[in-house]
Each structure stands twice: as structure tokens, then as C-alpha cells.
Design a protein around this motif. Structure first.
Motif, PDB file in Angstrom:
ATOM      1  N   GLY A 367      32.566  34.326  38.235  1.00  0.00           N
ATOM      2  CA  GLY A 367      31.297  33.738  37.841  1.00  0.00           C
ATOM      3  C   GLY A 367      31.341  33.091  36.472  1.00  0.00           C
ATOM      4  N   ARG A 369      30.148  32.476  32.657  1.00  0.00           N
ATOM      5  CA  ARG A 369      29.816  33.405  31.586  1.00  0.00           C
ATOM      6  C   ARG A 369      29.422  32.644  30.319  1.00  0.00           C
ATOM      7  NH1 ARG A 369      29.981  36.127  35.508  1.00  0.00           N
ATOM      8  NH2 ARG A 369      31.340  37.921  35.948  1.00  0.00           N
ATOM      9  N   HIS A 389      34.153  31.121  32.177  1.00  0.00           N
ATOM     10  CA  HIS A 389      34.008  31.825  33.449  1.00  0.00           C
ATOM     11  C   HIS A 389      35.035  32.949  33.538  1.00  0.00           C
ATOM     12  CE1 HIS A 389      37.558  30.616  35.990  1.00  0.00           C
ATOM     13  NE2 HIS A 389      37.729  29.892  34.905  1.00  0.00           N
ATOM     14  N   SER A 409      26.922  37.271  28.858  1.00  0.00           N
ATOM     15  CA  SER A 409      25.922  37.226  29.932  1.00  0.00           C
ATOM     16  C   SER A 409      26.458  36.351  31.052  1.00  0.00           C
ATOM     17  CB  SER A 409      24.593  36.673  29.409  1.00  0.00           C
ATOM     18  OG  SER A 409      24.764  35.371  28.880  1.00  0.00           O
ATOM     19  N   ASP A 410      25.788  36.413  32.200  1.00  0.00           N
ATOM     20  CA  ASP A 410      26.232  35.563  33.303  1.00  0.00           C
ATOM     21  C   ASP A 410      25.704  34.144  33.107  1.00  0.00           C
ATOM     22  OD1 ASP A 410      23.569  35.488  34.157  1.00  0.00           O
ATOM     23  OD2 ASP A 410      23.874  36.903  35.793  1.00  0.00           O
ATOM     24  N   LEU A 416      25.303  41.081  30.344  1.00  0.00           N
ATOM     25  CA  LEU A 416      26.326  41.899  30.999  1.00  0.00           C
ATOM     26  C   LEU A 416      26.951  42.902  30.037  1.00  0.00           C
ATOM     27  CD1 LEU A 416      28.139  39.095  33.063  1.00  0.00           C
ATOM     28  CD2 LEU A 416      26.395  40.686  33.869  1.00  0.00           C
TER      29      LEU A 416
END
Length: 437
Positions: A367, A369, A389, A409-410, A416
Motif C-alpha cells: 500500500g 504510505r 509505498h 500513515s496509509d 499506522l
């Protein structure tokens, strides 16, 4: 020179768009055209195939990770040095994350932004006229994304081609290619995607085979005619990652390969010198360098050789006593105390950070980031926000007691927690940096 551009898209990964893209790039280059490949999203493997096919560097164009000014600058740079840009979509054409308009990370963002037409590659195995329904869905889903032509892939027969092709052309969409099933055209894959270009013993022969397929199966002149001018708006490199030093010792071999082309190109443009060394060949970073960078790659496939590379281990440890050492993803794994391989065997690594990782206990982490740095490091100054990512299967099985590198964080901003580690001059993280946020 200002290029024209075309996007190669598909409904999903595995549709054959990479083989079509590589073959088309090679076929165009063999005709004497100056053509460059580009890739939407955070893919660090396909640009290597694009370069091998054309002789010109590939580039990532990522609408989420790159600020619009940087995106424009990279697109303009590519367009200024080519006649044609063939931009390969990551995943499905419209696949991205929920984000501000035009910043989802999808190839469709680039189609809208630059007005580029899309050549849709459809895997029609197991269907015939139904492929027209899929094509119609793509053609009408977003009026700002224009499907200019279709390539039918994995056909079983001429009759199959007629059934699917006639139904699609009845919609007003030209079918400009029809490729019969041929498993020998597939490119080998492993857990992070395609096996890297430089690992193919007969790479050029395979690329030429893909080009032969394209010349046999696609209407290349019609595809060239589909392309439209690529004319990005104003751009600059202010959001590019600055070079972490004047002379950068860069690990580079089959275990360390994942450095984005645009990152290395910007470092060189800013006057930095990249000094490669091979840990797998038991080479240590040059002691005259200012910083050592261990990029991502596949150290989990070579832990025994790395653990036995006494000169690399000792030299990198000495380097880290007085100068910055940074590791991303695979490089982060090697900075830790140990790597557990797929068979459950533990191999000692650098031990410059206190964590341990395992490839035996796999779990996919994938994902976009956003990272905020808690202290200055080779990624940037304290407080800097970096976009990038994660994509790895290895897990951290022992965290150690290093100070976190910052908070992460995402892609949608959901926290996160802390990430990475720092100890003295050494920093590392599973996070791949793409650009400043």
C-alpha cells in the motif's frame, strides 16, 4: 523533440499488458523510432524491461506519490527526449485509492491529466462476445478517459478472434491487434512481481520474441496513429528526493535493485555521484563516499551468501560508525540482526539495527504510505513528509529497541503508528520513498 503518448491499460493484472508493452516498445525501437517506456504507480521492476527494450531509461509517473509539479516535470523530461511514450498501467486502468481528484495513483488519472488515449488489452480466454460488454464498460465508465483501440489477447482460434472482434468493432471501437495463446511468451514471476530484467539469461532474445509477436499480431501503424501529443503543464523538481550526499555508495546486484529511475536521475542531475558496489560479490561501500544506501531487492533469496560476505559485513559496519547508512525494504532487512529464510534457517546480517525479519513466516504488506520523519536522515530533514509505498512479504519477528524513524500513515492518512528504526548514523525502514509530500 516533443513526444506523442499512449497508455496501455487492461481490466486487471495478468491480462498481458506488460508483454504487449515490452513487445511494442521493442518493435517501435527496431523501426528506428526514439521511444520510451513509462509506468504508472509504484512499480520498480517494469521500468527495467522498458529500458532493455528501448535502450532509454524508463520512468515512473505516480499521480498519488508525486506532487503535480513533479509529475509534470518527469513527463516533460521523458517527452523532450522521445518521439513516442508508451505508458503501461499498473493493475487495472482505473485502480487506485480513494483520494483527491486526479491523485488516486491510477493510470486513468494520467489519461485525464494529459488527454492520452488508452489502448485496452483484453484477455478474452474463456469468452467471446462478452468481451464487447467489458470494452463498452471501459469506453463509457469515465467520459474523460478515451479508449482509442483494443488488443485481443490469448485467443484460441481465428473464429474466436472474429466472434470477439466483430462484437467490439460493432461498438465503434477499433480492434488493432489479436494475439493467439502462447505460454512461451510469458515472463517469469516471483513473490514481488516479474523476475527482474537483469536476471534473464536470454533477456534480449525474449524481448525480440515479444517484438516478433507484436509485429505479427498488432497493426503497429494504426497504434502509432492513435497516440496524441504529450504536453504536460508547468513542472519543477522541488518535490523530488534530494541526494543524501555528494558521493553515494549504492548497493547494486541481484539482491539490491529497487531504486526508482527518477530518484537516481535526480540525484545525478543535482551533481551527486553514485558509486555502486555488490554485497553479493563481497564488496564493501567505498570509504570515500558520504553515505551508503542499501535499496530494496531480494536479499531473502540470497541470505546465505550475504551472511558469508565477510568483507561486506565488516566494511559496512565500519562505514556506519562515522557516516550515514540507510536501508529500504530489503536493505532494511539486511541492516537488522538476522534474516530467516524460506526454509526457516536463520542467517546473521549486519546488526546495525536491532530487528530481525523472517521470509518463512510470510504476510503480504502492500500500500501507499505517508511518512513524517522524527529526525534528519538520508530521506530528508526532521519533520519532512515523504510519500512512498510498502510491498513485501517478510515480517519483522523481533523489533529490537531502536528509536523509530518517525510516524507513518496509509495513503488515505489513517495513522499506522511509528515506523523504521535509527541508531547512531544508521536508519532503515520497509517503506520505499518516492517523493517529498
Amino acid at each position: 523533440m516533443t513526444a506523442r503518448g499512449l497508455i496501455i491499460g487492461a481490466p486487471r493484472s495478468g491480462s498481458g499488458k506488460t508483454s504487449v508493452t515490452i513487445g511494442l516498445l521493442r518493435a517501435l525501437a527496431r523501426r528506428g523510432l526514439r521511444v520510451r517506456g513509462a509506468k504508472s504507480g509504484p512499480d520498480y521492476i517494469d521500468p527495467g524491461f522498458h529500458k532493455a527494450a528501448t535502450g532509454l531509461p524508463g520512468v515512473n509517473l505516480d499521480s498519488w506519490a508525486m506532487a503535480p509539479s513533479l509529475l509534470n516535470a518527469l513527463a516533460a523530461d521523458a517527452a523532450s527526449d522521445a518521439e513516442l511514450i508508451i505508458l503501461e498501467s499498473a493493475m487495472g486502468l482505473f485502480d487506485g485509492i480513494p483520494a483527491d481528484k486526479g491523485r488516486s495513483g491510477s493510470a486513468a488519472d494520467l489519461a485525464r491529466l494529459y488527454g492520452l488515449p488508452v489502448l485496452l488489452v483484453l484477455d478474452v480466454s474463456g469468452q467471446s462476445q462478452t468481451s464487447a460488454a467489458i470494452a463498452k464498460g471501459f469506453a463509457t465508465y469515465d467520459p474523460d478517459v478515451r479508449i482509442a483501440g483494443v488488443v485481443l489477447n490469448r485467443l484460441g482460434s481465428d473464429r474466436h478472434r472474429k466472434l470477439a472482434g466483430d462484437a467490439i468493432e460493432a461498438l465503434g471501437l477499433p480492434v488493432v491487434g489479436a494475439i493467439l495463446r502462447d505460454p512461451t511468451l510469458s515472463i517469469p514471476e516471483r513473490h514481488l512481481g516479474l523476475v527482474q530484467a537483469e536476471e534473464h539469461a536470454d533477456l534480449i532474445a525474449h524481448i525480440d520474441k515479444l517484438a516478433d509477436m507484436v509485429e505479427r499480431s498488432l497493426d503497429i501503424e494504426a497504434i502509432i496513429d492513435l497516440a496524441t501529443p504529450l504536453a504536460p503543464g508547468a513542472g519543477d523538481q522541488s518535490f523530488a528526493l534530494p541526494p543524501p550526499g555528494q558521493r553515494i555508495a549504492l548497493a547494486q546486484d541481484a539482491a539490491f535493485t529497487f531504486l526508482y529511475p527518477h530518484v537516481a536521475a535526480h540525484w545525478r542531475a543535482m551533481g551527486a555521484e553514485l558509486v555502486p558496489f555488490s554485497p553479493l560479490a563481497d564488496q564493501a561501500p567505498d570509504t570515500t563516499c558520504d553515505v551508503c544506501w542499501l535499496p530494496g531487492g531480494y536479499p531473502e533469496l540470497h541470505p546465505g551468501r550475504l551472511a558469508a560476505a565477510a568483507n561486506f559485513l565488516a566494511g559496512t559496519r565500519r562505514f556506519g560508525e562515522t557516516k550515514p547508512v540507510h536501508g529500504e525494504c530489503g536493505g532494511f532487512m539486511v541492516l537488522g540482526r538476522s534474516i530467516e529464510d524460506a526454509d526457516g534457517v536463520t542467517h546473521e546480517m549486519l546488526g546495525l539495527l536491532g530487528h530481525a525479519t523472517s521470509f518463512a513466516r510470510r504476510k503480504m504488506n502492500l500500500g501507499y504510505r505517508q511518512a513524517r520523519l522524527a529526525a534528519p536522515c538520508p530521506l530528508g530533514a526532521e519533520g519532512s513528509v515523504i510519500r512512498g509505498h510498502e510491498f513485501h512479504y517478510a515480517q519483522t519477528i523481533e523489533r529490537g529497541d531502536d528509536t523509530p524513524l518517525g510516524e507513518i500513515s496509509d495513503g488515505q492518512g489513517n495513522p499506522l503508528g511509528s515506523f523504521g528504526g535509527r541508531r547512531g548514523h544508521v536508519t532503515g525502514t520497509f517503506f520505499h520513498a518516492i517523493a517529498k509530500g
